[in-house]
Motif scaffolding. Structure first.
Motif: not given
Length: 163
Positions: A59-64, A68-69, A76-77
């Motif tokens: 789940l972590l790399p696939k959807h997050l 996260a970006v 930042i905005a």
């Protein structure tokens, strides 16, 4: 035998999660003074997170990654904004959206589950439209801005929402 009990427990937690998302969405139909649907969504997300751990780390790399970006760029905005308090206030609706995202990822696995979610969204939008239409019919001599005040629903904020 033990595996069947665990699968039953996971299925019940997933159904609970689906019900919580549906109740949050249906909560938009009622003009609560407090944000009761958000409290239910938050509490339910905690329950699902505690009692329905992810089966693997896929789940972590696939959807997050994308999420996260997005959240980093949003932070930042907000930090670079001239009016940080206003930026935080207008960004607050992303918090329930993120909770719903996690609930969908954790609890909605089949097309039937997604169909139920789409049906719930359709019902909410239909009822809200009908409520606004009924208010407009009952107060046809008033401008649309007054319809919004009469409806007292937090989703309708400005007169343009009635158009």
């Amino acid at each position: 035998m033990g595996s069947s009990i665990i699968e039953d427990k996971v299925k019940k937690i997933e159904l609970l999660g689906q019900g919580i998302v549906a109740s949050y969405l249906l909560g938009f139909l009622f003009p609560f003074t407090a944000d009761i649907p958000l409290i239910i969504l938050s509490s339910g997300a905690i329950l699902v997170a505690l009692f329905n751990p992810p089966k693997d780390n896929s789940l972590l790399p696939k959807h997050l990654g994308g999420l996260a970006v997005f959240l980093i760029l949003m932070a930042i905005a907000i930090a670079a904004s001239e009016n940080v308090q206003h930026s935080l206030f207008t960004s607050a609706p992303f918090l329930p959206a993120i909770l719903i995202f996690f609930m969908i990822v954790r609890c909605f696995h089949s097309t039937k589950d997604l169909f139920t979610l789409y049906t719930t969204l359709s019902i909410v939008s239909l009822v809200l439209s009908l409520l606004l239409l009924w208010t407009g019919i009952m107060t046809c001599m008033e401008p649309p801005g007054d319809w919004i005040h009469r409806l007292a629903n937090p989703l309708y904020v400005v007169p343009n929402d009635a158009i």
